[in-house]
Design a protein around this motif. Structure first.
Motif, PDB file in Angstrom:
ATOM      1  N   TRP A 144     126.519  11.635  76.407  1.00 32.56           N
ATOM      2  CA  TRP A 144     126.345  11.425  77.854  1.00 32.56           C
ATOM      3  C   TRP A 144     126.840  12.682  78.568  1.00 32.56           C
ATOM      4  O   TRP A 144     128.026  12.860  78.798  1.00 32.56           O
ATOM      5  CB  TRP A 144     127.135  10.200  78.298  1.00 32.56           C
ATOM      6  N   LYS A 145     125.906  13.571  78.889  1.00 33.74           N
ATOM      7  CA  LYS A 145     126.261  14.862  79.445  1.00 33.74           C
ATOM      8  C   LYS A 145     125.386  15.164  80.657  1.00 33.74           C
ATOM      9  O   LYS A 145     124.178  14.950  80.622  1.00 33.74           O
ATOM     10  CB  LYS A 145     126.084  15.966  78.394  1.00 33.74           C
ATOM     11  N   GLU A 146     126.034  15.671  81.709  1.00 35.05           N
ATOM     12  CA  GLU A 146     125.313  15.998  82.932  1.00 35.05           C
ATOM     13  C   GLU A 146     126.119  17.021  83.710  1.00 35.05           C
ATOM     14  O   GLU A 146     127.221  17.403  83.310  1.00 35.05           O
ATOM     15  CB  GLU A 146     125.079  14.739  83.779  1.00 35.05           C
ATOM     16  N   ASP A 147     125.580  17.449  84.842  1.00 41.27           N
ATOM     17  CA  ASP A 147     126.224  18.443  85.689  1.00 41.27           C
ATOM     18  C   ASP A 147     126.833  17.750  86.902  1.00 41.27           C
ATOM     19  O   ASP A 147     126.113  17.211  87.748  1.00 41.27           O
ATOM     20  CB  ASP A 147     125.193  19.486  86.133  1.00 41.27           C
ATOM     21  N   VAL A 148     128.169  17.732  86.986  1.00 40.88           N
ATOM     22  CA  VAL A 148     128.837  17.060  88.103  1.00 40.88           C
ATOM     23  C   VAL A 148     128.436  17.666  89.440  1.00 40.88           C
ATOM     24  O   VAL A 148     128.364  16.967  90.459  1.00 40.88           O
ATOM     25  CB  VAL A 148     130.372  17.104  87.923  1.00 40.88           C
ATOM     26  N   ARG A 149     128.116  18.944  89.459  1.00 43.04           N
ATOM     27  CA  ARG A 149     127.722  19.581  90.717  1.00 43.04           C
ATOM     28  C   ARG A 149     126.373  19.053  91.224  1.00 43.04           C
ATOM     29  O   ARG A 149     126.112  19.081  92.423  1.00 43.04           O
ATOM     30  CB  ARG A 149     127.668  21.102  90.537  1.00 43.04           C
ATOM     31  N   GLN A 150     125.549  18.581  90.308  1.00 41.57           N
ATOM     32  CA  GLN A 150     124.266  18.005  90.706  1.00 41.57           C
ATOM     33  C   GLN A 150     124.408  16.545  91.115  1.00 41.57           C
ATOM     34  O   GLN A 150     123.832  16.104  92.111  1.00 41.57           O
ATOM     35  CB  GLN A 150     123.259  18.099  89.556  1.00 41.57           C
ATOM     36  N   TRP A 151     125.207  15.778  90.355  1.00 37.70           N
ATOM     37  CA  TRP A 151     125.244  14.329  90.547  1.00 37.70           C
ATOM     38  C   TRP A 151     126.353  13.875  91.491  1.00 37.70           C
ATOM     39  O   TRP A 151     126.289  12.767  92.030  1.00 37.70           O
ATOM     40  CB  TRP A 151     125.363  13.633  89.189  1.00 37.70           C
ATOM     41  N   HIS A 152     127.372  14.724  91.684  1.00 38.13           N
ATOM     42  CA  HIS A 152     128.436  14.414  92.651  1.00 38.13           C
ATOM     43  C   HIS A 152     128.753  15.658  93.468  1.00 38.13           C
ATOM     44  O   HIS A 152     129.898  16.108  93.495  1.00 38.13           O
ATOM     45  CB  HIS A 152     129.694  13.920  91.938  1.00 38.13           C
ATOM     46  N   PRO A 153     127.778  16.230  94.130  1.00 44.02           N
ATOM     47  CA  PRO A 153     128.016  17.517  94.807  1.00 44.02           C
ATOM     48  C   PRO A 153     129.114  17.438  95.860  1.00 44.02           C
ATOM     49  O   PRO A 153     129.042  16.648  96.804  1.00 44.02           O
ATOM     50  CB  PRO A 153     126.651  17.824  95.444  1.00 44.02           C
ATOM     51  N   GLY A 154     130.153  18.232  95.650  1.00 45.87           N
ATOM     52  CA  GLY A 154     131.238  18.310  96.616  1.00 45.87           C
ATOM     53  C   GLY A 154     132.094  17.069  96.743  1.00 45.87           C
ATOM     54  O   GLY A 154     132.956  17.009  97.637  1.00 45.87           O
ATOM     55  N   PHE A 167     134.411   9.829  83.243  1.00 51.53           N
ATOM     56  CA  PHE A 167     134.164   8.428  82.914  1.00 51.53           C
ATOM     57  C   PHE A 167     133.370   7.714  84.007  1.00 51.53           C
ATOM     58  O   PHE A 167     132.918   6.584  83.791  1.00 51.53           O
ATOM     59  CB  PHE A 167     135.478   7.696  82.653  1.00 51.53           C
ATOM     60  N   ASP A 168     133.197   8.343  85.165  1.00 53.76           N
ATOM     61  CA  ASP A 168     132.326   7.741  86.181  1.00 53.76           C
ATOM     62  C   ASP A 168     130.902   7.610  85.648  1.00 53.76           C
ATOM     63  O   ASP A 168     130.326   6.521  85.699  1.00 53.76           O
ATOM     64  CB  ASP A 168     132.368   8.548  87.479  1.00 53.76           C
ATOM     65  N   PRO A 169     130.292   8.683  85.098  1.00 52.35           N
ATOM     66  CA  PRO A 169     129.012   8.474  84.415  1.00 52.35           C
ATOM     67  C   PRO A 169     129.186   7.842  83.034  1.00 52.35           C
ATOM     68  O   PRO A 169     128.352   7.040  82.592  1.00 52.35           O
ATOM     69  CB  PRO A 169     128.430   9.884  84.302  1.00 52.35           C
ATOM     70  N   GLY A 170     130.272   8.181  82.350  1.00 49.05           N
ATOM     71  CA  GLY A 170     130.458   7.663  80.994  1.00 49.05           C
ATOM     72  C   GLY A 170     130.534   6.157  80.927  1.00 49.05           C
ATOM     73  O   GLY A 170     130.121   5.543  79.935  1.00 49.05           O
ATOM     74  N   ILE A 171     131.032   5.537  81.985  1.00 49.62           N
ATOM     75  CA  ILE A 171     131.136   4.077  81.982  1.00 49.62           C
ATOM     76  C   ILE A 171     129.754   3.424  82.013  1.00 49.62           C
ATOM     77  O   ILE A 171     129.602   2.278  81.591  1.00 49.62           O
ATOM     78  CB  ILE A 171     132.024   3.597  83.150  1.00 49.62           C
ATOM     79  N   ASN A 172     128.739   4.166  82.481  1.00 45.23           N
ATOM     80  CA  ASN A 172     127.372   3.652  82.393  1.00 45.23           C
ATOM     81  C   ASN A 172     126.969   3.462  80.930  1.00 45.23           C
ATOM     82  O   ASN A 172     126.380   2.449  80.548  1.00 45.23           O
ATOM     83  CB  ASN A 172     126.389   4.603  83.079  1.00 45.23           C
ATOM     84  N   ALA A 173     127.294   4.473  80.105  1.00 45.85           N
ATOM     85  CA  ALA A 173     126.999   4.357  78.675  1.00 45.85           C
ATOM     86  C   ALA A 173     127.774   3.205  78.051  1.00 45.85           C
ATOM     87  O   ALA A 173     127.232   2.444  77.231  1.00 45.85           O
ATOM     88  CB  ALA A 173     127.342   5.665  77.968  1.00 45.85           C
ATOM     89  N   LEU A 174     129.037   3.055  78.448  1.00 47.89           N
ATOM     90  CA  LEU A 174     129.851   1.976  77.897  1.00 47.89           C
ATOM     91  C   LEU A 174     129.340   0.610  78.334  1.00 47.89           C
ATOM     92  O   LEU A 174     129.447  -0.371  77.593  1.00 47.89           O
ATOM     93  CB  LEU A 174     131.304   2.162  78.311  1.00 47.89           C
ATOM     94  N   SER A 175     128.768   0.533  79.533  1.00 48.38           N
ATOM     95  CA  SER A 175     128.199  -0.743  79.963  1.00 48.38           C
ATOM     96  C   SER A 175     126.997  -1.124  79.107  1.00 48.38           C
ATOM     97  O   SER A 175     126.777  -2.306  78.826  1.00 48.38           O
ATOM     98  CB  SER A 175     127.814  -0.685  81.449  1.00 48.38           C
ATOM     99  N   ILE A 176     126.226  -0.128  78.686  1.00 50.18           N
ATOM    100  CA  ILE A 176     125.099  -0.401  77.782  1.00 50.18           C
ATOM    101  C   ILE A 176     125.614  -0.771  76.396  1.00 50.18           C
ATOM    102  O   ILE A 176     125.165  -1.757  75.791  1.00 50.18           O
ATOM    103  CB  ILE A 176     124.166   0.823  77.697  1.00 50.18           C
ATOM    104  N   LEU A 177     126.563   0.017  75.890  1.00 50.63           N
ATOM    105  CA  LEU A 177     127.081  -0.237  74.539  1.00 50.63           C
ATOM    106  C   LEU A 177     127.626  -1.651  74.421  1.00 50.63           C
ATOM    107  O   LEU A 177     127.346  -2.363  73.445  1.00 50.63           O
ATOM    108  CB  LEU A 177     128.182   0.777  74.216  1.00 50.63           C
ATOM    109  N   THR A 178     128.421  -2.081  75.393  1.00 50.64           N
ATOM    110  CA  THR A 178     129.022  -3.414  75.327  1.00 50.64           C
ATOM    111  C   THR A 178     127.990  -4.517  75.511  1.00 50.64           C
ATOM    112  O   THR A 178     128.255  -5.672  75.151  1.00 50.64           O
ATOM    113  CB  THR A 178     130.121  -3.551  76.394  1.00 50.64           C
ATOM    114  N   GLU A 179     126.837  -4.173  76.039  1.00 52.18           N
ATOM    115  CA  GLU A 179     125.762  -5.155  76.200  1.00 52.18           C
ATOM    116  C   GLU A 179     124.935  -5.305  74.937  1.00 52.18           C
ATOM    117  O   GLU A 179     124.521  -6.412  74.579  1.00 52.18           O
ATOM    118  CB  GLU A 179     124.847  -4.742  77.361  1.00 52.18           C
TER     119      GLU A 179
END
Length: 305
Positions: A144-154, A167-179
């Motif tokens: 789960w990799k992304e650019d914080v400057r793109q997805w949470h600019p400033g 973990f703000d984006p990472g928890i999305n992956a964990l929500s899928i895993l636990t499902e």
């Protein structure tokens, strides 16, 4: 039938990108007001004070909380005590205990409470869960990799205590895993990279039981990587791509469900309101808390937007 009225609290990027369009499409809900210190939605009444909104708009029966998690408990508490139904963006709070307290309040007041995990509504998630049902997981890899400057600019709050960092984006992956997993896993080891002078991690490596591992990075340039791979003792290999929206089983691409994440969340909220029910699963947050507890903290170079 007249749609139920909802108030969005916290009019920022996620509200404009997802919540407002989802409500506009909804056969159940009508956006009747917003509460925000600075943001607004064209044509919709805006309040700068949440208490004033609760007092002046008794016709609004549900509030959708879209502000950062640090403030969510106080707003949810006020809404529940006022007898309003509450829907919360992910993560539902900054600690497990405060969300558990909200569950108790919702039960006492007899109102609906929904801790949303939008990634569970990805087009491939239900199919992945079905493909893994009854099987023994032997290996899993979350990337789960992304650019914080793109997805949470400033948005400096993501690096403040309670902001969760990567973990703000990472928890999305964990929500899928636990499902999708047929049996739960638990964190066994973690390494967390904290930029010098910051309070939350910008990258992390986590190991779970059952051979599952996770690689989080908030500095990836270009296209994001939102992928989950799971293998089983029976030989099944399940791959979810694009944040749970594309499913491959044993090398074959499977048809996706006819579903949109946020409209599906508002449809679920309508069901919960009808039933005066509570849907709060804290397992994704539990994994984050455990990673923080077990994690080896490493200091890396400073980060700025």
């Amino acid at each position: 039938m007249t749609n139920r009225k909802v108030c969005i609290v916290g009019v920022g990027k996620i509200a404009h990108d997802q919540h407002v369009p989802a409500i506009d499409k909804s056969p159940d809900w009508e956006l009747a007001a917003t509460v925000s210190r600075a943001g607004s939605v064209e044509g919709i009444p805006i309040f700068r004070d949440f208490d004033v909104m609760l007092e002046e708009r008794p016709d609004i029966e549900m509030v959708s909380l879209c502000m950062p998690p640090m403030a969510r408990y106080q707003y949810a508490r006020k809404a529940l005590l006022a007898g309003r139904h509450v829907m919360m963006e992910k993560p539902p709070g900054q600690t497990l205990a405060e969300v558990q307290a909200l569950v108790g309040m919702a039960k006492e007041k007899g109102v609906a409470l929904f801790a949303t995990w939008h990634s569970r509504m990805g087009k491939g998630v239900a199919g992945a869960k079905a493909a893994l049902a009854g099987k023994e997981v032997t290996r899993g890899q979350i990337t789960w990799k992304e650019d914080v400057r793109q997805w949470h600019p400033g948005q400096e709050w993501v690096f403040e205590p309670g902001g969760m960092g990567v973990f703000d984006p990472g928890i999305n992956a964990l929500s899928i895993l636990t499902e999708i997993l047929p049996e739960p896993v638990h964190v066994t080891r973690a390494e967390l990279d904290f930029p010098e002078g910051r309070y939350t991690a910008i990258a992390a490596r986590i190991e779970f039981s059952r051979g599952v591992s996770m690689d989080l990075d908030w500095l990836q340039k270009g296209d994001p990587s939102w992928d989950i791979e799971v293998e089983t003792a029976e030989g099944t290999r399940v791959v979810l791509k694009f944040g749970g929206n594309e499913l491959w089983v044993d090398g074959e691409k499977m048809p996706g469900a006819e579903i949109e994440e946020y409209p599906a969340l508002y449809a679920r909220m309508a069901e919960l309101v009808d039933q005066r029910a509570i849907d709060v699963d804290l397992s994704p947050m539990t994994h984050v808390a455990d990673a923080m507890t077990l994690g080896k903290r490493l200091t890396v170079e400073p980060f700025s937007f």
